[in-house]
Enzyme design. Structure first.
Site, PDB file in Angstrom:
ATOM      1  N   ARG A   1       0.836  -1.204   0.000  1.00  0.00           N
ATOM      2  CA  ARG A   1       0.000   0.000   0.000  1.00  0.00           C
ATOM      3  C   ARG A   1       0.866   1.247   0.000  1.00  0.00           C
ATOM      4  NH1 ARG A   1      -1.837   3.404   3.818  1.00  0.00           N
ATOM      5  NH2 ARG A   1      -1.450   2.072   5.605  1.00  0.00           N
TER       6      ARG A   1
ATOM      7  N   TYR B   1     -12.257  17.259 -17.973  1.00  0.00           N
ATOM      8  CA  TYR B   1     -12.929  15.966 -17.858  1.00  0.00           C
ATOM      9  C   TYR B   1     -14.050  16.067 -16.814  1.00  0.00           C
ATOM     10  CZ  TYR B   1     -13.586  11.202 -16.121  1.00  0.00           C
ATOM     11  OH  TYR B   1     -14.128  10.028 -15.674  1.00  0.00           O
TER      12      TYR B   1
ATOM     13  N   ASP C   1      -3.147  18.050 -16.461  1.00  0.00           N
ATOM     14  CA  ASP C   1      -3.594  16.707 -16.821  1.00  0.00           C
ATOM     15  C   ASP C   1      -3.241  16.511 -18.292  1.00  0.00           C
ATOM     16  OD1 ASP C   1      -4.987  14.422 -17.648  1.00  0.00           O
ATOM     17  OD2 ASP C   1      -6.685  14.805 -16.325  1.00  0.00           O
TER      18      ASP C   1
ATOM     19  N   LYS D   1      -5.508   5.010 -19.971  1.00  0.00           N
ATOM     20  CA  LYS D   1      -5.723   5.368 -21.371  1.00  0.00           C
ATOM     21  C   LYS D   1      -4.511   4.973 -22.226  1.00  0.00           C
ATOM     22  CE  LYS D   1      -9.410   7.404 -19.658  1.00  0.00           C
ATOM     23  NZ  LYS D   1      -9.446   7.358 -18.184  1.00  0.00           N
TER      24      LYS D   1
END
Length: 406
Positions: free
Chosen positions: A63, A116, A186, A211
């Site tokens: 983690r 987005y 971004d 993506k």
């Protein structure tokens, strides 16, 4: 103590504690291994404590850090020209953690209006619950006017989703830095093949690695790139909030990175061909693509993006609004109707009901998104095959409109 060879306890103990693999002195694997483990063991408690306290480099818990996930992050940092990168379980995990790493109650964000839908929702519905203010702008000049003493972050997209507006990153960086803020970009739609925001003045670069970076529609992840000082804050919050990238996903992302330049170059070339051809079809109301001379940011794109590369996304709006858009998507034979993008197969989606479903009609209009906009994420098919598929579907829309008029 060695358990008796024939006892059941000994068999079970040996099953739990097999011999440890040798660390190779030579002959390293040519592909980064998947370190599919949640925990790492130590020879002493002091060594364990040193790693947990970041006094010594090492791994204790996936983690926090994992060798495979770190290898992926370092690979992206190398492509972006950053000192460091931090891996995440998804693009939204990377976005939200970056925002929260640099914002507190009473702070202010200046954000590009064309974003987005998920990012827009966080900015308008999540951050205000914690007393964080947001101002949306269309240009660096508007951003300068909106900067306040509490502005800590300026946020934009290198190529916006789905209107494909190109951010003037050097100008946004100047505005942010003059106001004592950071610029986060971004760059999911661009990838480092099309744009490298750090070299243009950005402080942080965010990707939905699901993506183009992964590139095969089979893994979910995100990544943030920047310098060591800024990434320390991002890593600390990622660790506490638990948005770690799993090693199996990281392995797939690393595999995708190896062909990223080849894939993106072809997708860009096909997208340019498709965009130019579709503008001529009578069923098309508009085509958004930065590579088209009529695009409002065409000149800027030529200066900010890599030469001759304008991205692999085309946004098409057919005549007839939402209904025509849905019919177009349903009529295509080669294209998948999907929510994500950047894979090997071309994907289409009706923007208002998918990626930007969180926006109401007023917000869609303010962002320049029409009710009939269809986002085309170009894949690796032959360009002429894709064009023939779209032409057939658009011809059917013309016939349907003629029938309705008759």
């Amino acid at each position: 103590m060695t358990p008796a060879d024939r006892s059941e306890d000994a068999l079970q103990t040996r099953a739990v504690h097999p011999p440890r693999p040798a660390v190779p002195g030579r002959g390293w694997p040519t592909v980064t291994p998947v370190h599919r483990t949640a925990t790492f063991s130590f020879e002493s408690s002091d060594a364990f404590s040193a790693v947990m306290a970041d006094h010594t480099q090492g791994y204790a818990y996936s983690r926090i850090d994992n060798p495979t996930s770190d290898a992926f992050a370092r690979a992206v940092a190398a492509l972006e020209g950053g000192q460091e990168a931090q891996p995440f379980a998804s693009g939204m995990a990377a976005i939200t953690t970056t925002l929260l790493a640099f914002l507190s109650a009473g702070d202010h964000v200046v954000a590009q209006r064309q974003l987005y839908g998920g990012t827009h929702h966080v900015l308008t519905h999540v951050l205000p619950r914690w007393g964080i203010g947001v101002s949306f702008v269309d240009s660096p000049q508007e951003a300068a006017a909106m900067m306040t003493a509490t502005t800590r972050l300026v946020w934009c997209e290198a190529i916006s989703n789905p209107t494909l507006r190109v951010a003037d990153i050097p100008a946004f960086a100047e505005v942010a830095h003059q106001g004592g803020a950071l610029l986060a970009v971004d760059s999911t739609f661009a990838t480092p093949v099309v744009c490298r925001p750090l070299s243009l003045g950005a402080d942080l670069v965010v990707h939905s690695a699901t993506k183009y970076i992964g590139g095969h529609s089979d893994a979910t992840g995100g990544v943030v790139v920047g310098d060591h000082r800024h990434l320390a804050a991002v890593r600390a919050l990622r660790t506490e909030m638990g948005g770690a990238l799993a090693p199996d996903e990281a392995f797939l992302m690393l595999r995708g990175l190896q062909t990223l330049p080849l894939r993106v170059e072809r997708q860009n070339r096909t997208a340019a061909h498709l965009a130019g051809a579709l503008t001529k079809h009578p069923a098309v109301e508009s085509v958004d693509y930065p590579g088209l001379p009529g695009h409002p940011d065409h000149t800027l794109a030529a200066n900010v993006l890599e030469p001759g590369r304008f991205g692999g996304i085309v946004t098409l709006t057919p005549r007839g609004g939402r209904d025509a858009a849905l019919r177009l998507c349903d009529s295509l034979q080669l294209c998948h109707i999907v929510t994500s993008l950047g894979g090997t197969a071309t994907g289409v989606s009706h923007v208002a009901s998918t990626s930007h479903r969180q926006l109401d009609a007023a917000a869609l209009s303010a962002a320049g998104i029409s009710a009939g906009a269809v986002r085309i994420a170009v894949g690796l098919e032959e360009a002429d095959d894709l064009l023939a598929d779209f032409t057939t579907a658009l011809d059917a829309l013309c016939e349907a409109r003629t029938g309705d008029i008759a």
